[in-house]
Design an enzyme around this catalytic site. Structure first.
Site, short mmCIF file in Angstrom:
data_model
loop_
_atom_site.label_atom_id
_atom_site.label_comp_id
_atom_site.label_asym_id
_atom_site.label_seq_id
_atom_site.Cartn_x
_atom_site.Cartn_y
_atom_site.Cartn_z
N HIS A 133 0.78 -1.24 -0.14
CA HIS A 133 0.15 0.01 0.02
C HIS A 133 0.74 1.15 0.11
O HIS A 133 2.14 1.23 0.23
CB HIS A 133 -1.00 0.15 1.33
N GLU A 140 3.02 0.26 4.26
CA GLU A 140 2.34 1.41 3.76
C GLU A 140 3.83 2.20 3.37
O GLU A 140 4.84 2.69 4.19
CB GLU A 140 1.78 2.32 4.96
#
Ligand SMILES: [Zn+2]
Length: 243
Positions: free
Chosen positions: A123, A201
């Site tokens: 992500h 992330e």
């Protein structure tokens, strides 16, 4: 003769595991390119073990207009190629960036069904404009759910934090987690995975500097290198998890 080979494998469990099983890694490119056109489908609630959550979300967009779903897909393909180069079997949780889903519970199920050695969900965050950097999310202990994955996921997470810093030259997030690690029971993919699992992330798409980075091929390549390096380090350290 067969008996002798089996005894040798038992004496050398690491060698035996490597020689008899192909290691499978599941890469999960977060979201999907058409999620935003399928809101009724992705808003359906799914059970994540601790509560109910939306099946999926649209993901964020960089300040220059790069959709997170596209970025996640591109980084996943770059990582897949690198892992396959060294003989790892890679399974993706979606086969294109042109559809919707799958739901977060299904992403975990794909890793479970493949008896993957690890599940890595890729992500980029939509964080506060003033925050930068990467964070690795790992499962929190939820009795009866993550008992077996908490330990190895923590190992994988710390390897990934180290390799993200080394390969990309960026720093652990200034706003998410602690020194680049966030322990959470809020994520269905992590809660429901029966194999070691992390979400990375890789940058904050809503920050001017990180937003410029994520659009570059160089950064995407270094992220793929970081995920590959940490995955290989993890597989080497835990050959018994290759089932
Ligand atoms: Zn995302």
């Amino acid at each position: 003769m067969k008996y002798v080979v089996m005894v040798m494998m038992m004496l050398l469990p690491g060698v035996g595991a490597a020689a008899t099983r192909r290691q499978i890694v599941v890469l999960d490119p977060g979201h999907n390119g058409q999620n935003f056109r399928n809101s009724s489908k992705i808003n359906r609630w799914v059970d994540i073990g601790t509560e109910k959550k939306a099946c999926n979300t649209t993901g964020t967009t960089s300040l220059n207009g790069l959709a997170e779903a596209q970025y996640n897909w591109d980084v996943a393909l770059l990582t897949k190629a690198r892992l396959e180069d060294v003989g790892i079997t890679v399974v993706l949780t979606r086969q294109s960036n042109d559809g919707w889903g799958p739901c977060i519970d299904e992403r975990a199920r794909i890793a479970n069904d493949n008896h993957a050695a690890a599940l890595i969900s890729i992500h980029a965050d939509g964080g506060p404009a003033g925050g930068r950097g990467f964070a690795v999310l790992r499962p929190k202990l939820v009795k009866g759910l993550t008992d077996n994955t908490v330990g190895p996921s923590a190992t994988l997470a710390s390897m990934l934090v180290k390799s993200m810093a080394n390969k990309t030259g960026t720093s652990p997030s200034s706003y998410l987690g602690n020194k680049g690690v966030l322990v959470s029971s809020d994520y269905g993919t992590l809660n429901l995975s029966k194999v070691p699992a992390v979400i990375v992330e890789t940058a904050n798409m809503r920050n001017v500097k990180d937003s410029a980075l994520v659009s570059t091929g160089t950064f995407q390549q270094t992220v793929a290198e970081a995920i590959t390096a940490a995955t290989l380090e993890f597989l080497a350290a835990s050959p018994q998890s290759a089932g």
